[in-house]
Motif scaffolding. Structure first.
Motif, PDB file in Angstrom:
ATOM      1  N   VAL A 166      13.430  32.969  29.386  1.00 48.37           N
ATOM      2  CA  VAL A 166      13.590  34.367  28.969  1.00 48.37           C
ATOM      3  C   VAL A 166      12.783  35.268  29.890  1.00 48.37           C
ATOM      4  CG1 VAL A 166      13.163  36.029  27.130  1.00 48.37           C
ATOM      5  CG2 VAL A 166      14.087  33.777  26.570  1.00 48.37           C
ATOM      6  N   GLU A 167      11.534  34.897  30.139  1.00 48.55           N
ATOM      7  CA  GLU A 167      10.686  35.683  31.036  1.00 48.55           C
ATOM      8  C   GLU A 167      11.251  35.696  32.453  1.00 48.55           C
ATOM      9  OE1 GLU A 167       9.771  33.274  29.064  1.00 48.55           O
ATOM     10  OE2 GLU A 167       8.320  34.104  27.626  1.00 48.55           O
ATOM     11  N   THR A 168      11.763  34.547  32.887  1.00 49.94           N
ATOM     12  CA  THR A 168      12.362  34.482  34.221  1.00 49.94           C
ATOM     13  C   THR A 168      13.556  35.412  34.327  1.00 49.94           C
ATOM     14  OG1 THR A 168      11.651  32.193  34.543  1.00 49.94           O
ATOM     15  CG2 THR A 168      13.503  32.961  35.875  1.00 49.94           C
TER      16      THR A 168
ATOM     17  N   VAL B 127      22.145  34.669  35.076  1.00 52.69           N
ATOM     18  CA  VAL B 127      23.029  34.022  34.112  1.00 52.69           C
ATOM     19  C   VAL B 127      22.270  32.793  33.618  1.00 52.69           C
ATOM     20  CG1 VAL B 127      25.201  32.804  33.754  1.00 52.69           C
ATOM     21  CG2 VAL B 127      25.142  34.856  35.191  1.00 52.69           C
ATOM     22  N   VAL B 128      21.848  32.824  32.368  1.00 52.92           N
ATOM     23  CA  VAL B 128      21.003  31.770  31.818  1.00 52.92           C
ATOM     24  C   VAL B 128      21.876  30.668  31.236  1.00 52.92           C
ATOM     25  CG1 VAL B 128      19.140  31.208  30.226  1.00 52.92           C
ATOM     26  CG2 VAL B 128      19.223  33.478  31.293  1.00 52.92           C
ATOM     27  N   LEU B 129      21.648  29.456  31.716  1.00 52.79           N
ATOM     28  CA  LEU B 129      22.340  28.273  31.201  1.00 52.79           C
ATOM     29  C   LEU B 129      21.497  27.717  30.060  1.00 52.79           C
ATOM     30  CD1 LEU B 129      23.173  26.708  34.685  1.00 52.79           C
ATOM     31  CD2 LEU B 129      24.643  28.180  33.278  1.00 52.79           C
ATOM     32  N   CYS B 130      21.899  27.970  28.837  1.00 51.19           N
ATOM     33  CA  CYS B 130      21.078  27.689  27.660  1.00 51.19           C
ATOM     34  C   CYS B 130      21.248  26.272  27.124  1.00 51.19           C
ATOM     35  CB  CYS B 130      21.390  28.684  26.544  1.00 51.19           C
ATOM     36  SG  CYS B 130      21.090  30.409  27.010  1.00 51.19           S
TER      37      CYS B 130
ATOM     38  N   ALA C  13      21.491  33.007  21.597  1.00 53.30           N
ATOM     39  CA  ALA C  13      21.542  34.232  20.796  1.00 53.30           C
ATOM     40  C   ALA C  13      20.477  35.222  21.240  1.00 53.30           C
ATOM     41  CB  ALA C  13      21.369  33.896  19.313  1.00 53.30           C
ATOM     42  N   ARG C  14      19.297  34.714  21.574  1.00 56.24           N
ATOM     43  CA  ARG C  14      18.212  35.617  21.970  1.00 56.24           C
ATOM     44  C   ARG C  14      18.535  36.336  23.272  1.00 56.24           C
ATOM     45  NH1 ARG C  14      11.881  34.056  23.377  1.00 56.24           N
ATOM     46  NH2 ARG C  14      11.252  36.200  23.901  1.00 56.24           N
ATOM     47  N   ILE C  15      19.052  35.617  24.250  1.00 50.52           N
ATOM     48  CA  ILE C  15      19.393  36.240  25.529  1.00 50.52           C
ATOM     49  C   ILE C  15      20.459  37.313  25.317  1.00 50.52           C
ATOM     50  CG2 ILE C  15      20.413  35.857  27.810  1.00 50.52           C
ATOM     51  CD1 ILE C  15      17.682  34.713  27.710  1.00 50.52           C
ATOM     52  N   ARG C  16      21.453  36.983  24.517  1.00 50.22           N
ATOM     53  CA  ARG C  16      22.527  37.945  24.282  1.00 50.22           C
ATOM     54  C   ARG C  16      22.054  39.161  23.497  1.00 50.22           C
ATOM     55  NH1 ARG C  16      27.527  33.690  22.936  1.00 50.22           N
ATOM     56  NH2 ARG C  16      27.876  33.080  25.131  1.00 50.22           N
TER      57      ARG C  16
END
Length: 357
Positions: free
Chosen positions: A215-217, A230-233, A241-244
């Motif tokens: 998240v910080e990155t 683009v975070v690969l979760c 959900a948090r990133i979105r």
């Protein structure tokens, strides 16, 4: 009667299983009967499942605890006594070994290597035991003198294993799906992320567990205005959900089309030094490690950086500086030449077929 191969793995993340599955795919068409066994499934009372949950929980909520375990048991100068878990799994594997027995055994996880080595040393396994090492930083748990041969990612790890075990060790090419070597984006990643034509898309990998400071990155990359993260979760729905919800770049859950996505990215920011990095290498996608998970993640990142395969950015400013440097085609070409040497090696399945006899 055809030859039989037993592959021992463990579903700790997705990388070890991915390697085991690809090995099986490559070898089975050659008339070899391949069985794949997860050694954690051999632990009674579903305790193997509990170990997986505990490992994931430590990485998410108590990384300091995993670091302590790693230092005490994996890399300590004073080796701990053999784990009772290894003996238990070995006994249960003996009972599950089919008749006729396998002609060779390959381990793709360090606990599996301990189990097979123990059985081989005690005369409970008559077939050759090979270990396919999936870490660049080869900690002690990979090494057991009972195993016959080690297949390592590079010369440095092969030397370390040979010195520790007294057994033959050599490098083999990374075991990745063939689609990564001929990946074509077709614009899918840009369409998924809603990116402008001039935006540089950076994949931020959190591994199958969806762990680490991604998240910080992502927030730092987005705030720079120079990169679209683009975070690969992985399989972490809470992280997705948090990133979105926070509106930090774009977030993706578990994907089966990674070759195409990697082909459309500018770079990969990774935190585990695992199979995702080898897949990026196969795609020609530059890798930068930032905020690595403790233990094997950090040590693997340092080993890859020493080998010139990737960069290790130790601060947010260094991450941006490193990514900016990748705009220079000469930098990318120099990195690609080092990565190409990884694949210019004997293929693991060739060594395994020779062991099958």
């Amino acid at each position: 009667m055809g030859k039989r191969l037993l592959i021992l793995t463990a579903a700790m993340g997705a990388g070890h299983d991915a390697v085991a599955g690809e090995l099986a795919r490559r070898i089975a068409p050659r008339g070899v009967e391949v069985s794949v066994v997860d050694v954690l499934d051999l632990v009674p009372l579903r305790l193997g499942h509990g170990l997986r949950r505990m490992y994931g929980g430590m990485l998410r909520g108590a990384p300091w605890l995993y670091e302590w375990i790693y230092q005490a048991f994996f890399v300590s100068a004073s080796p701990p006594p053999p784990s009772p878990l290894t003996a238990l799994i070995a006994r249960r594997l003996e009972r599950r070994t089919p008749e006729p027995p396998p002609d060779a055994v390959v381990s793709t996880f360090h606990l599996a290597a301990q189990v097979a080595g123990r059985m081989r040393l005690r005369g409970r396994l008559g077939a050759p035991s090979l270990v396919l090492v999936t870490d660049f930083a080869v900690h002690r748990m990979w090494s057991h003198p009972g195993n016959d041969r080690y297949l390592c990612p590079d010369e440095a790890s092969a030397r370390a294993v040979a010195e520790r075990t007294g057994r033959p060790a050599g490098r083999v090419a990374p075991v990745v799906r063939p689609g990564f070597r001929r990946a074509d984006d077709g614009g899918r990643l840009r369409a998924l992320a809603g990116a402008r034509p001039d935006e540089r898309i950076v994949l931020v990998s959190a591994g199958a567990w969806g762990v680490g400071g991604v998240v910080e990155t992502a927030r730092g990359l987005a705030a720079s205005g120079r990169y679209l993260p683009v975070v690969l979760c992985g399989r972490n729905r809470r992280l997705l959900a948090r990133i979105r919800e926070d509106g930090i770049g774009h977030a993706l859950g578990w994907r089966d089309d990674m070759p195409g996505l990697m082909a459309g990215a500018y770079a990969l920011v990774d935190n585990a030094a695992g199979q995702t990095c080898r897949e990026a290498f196969a795609c020609g996608l530059p890798v930068v490690t930032h905020r690595p998970i403790p233990g094997h993640g950090r040590d693997g990142a340092e080993a890859m950086a020493r080998a010139g395969l990737s960069a290790f950015a130790r601060s947010p400013a260094e991450l941006l500086e490193t990514l900016d440097g990748l705009a220079d085609e000469r930098v990318r070409a120099a990195r690609a030449r080092r990565v190409d040497l990884l694949f210019d090696a004997v293929r693991a399945e060739q060594v395994i077929r020779a062991a099958l006899g």
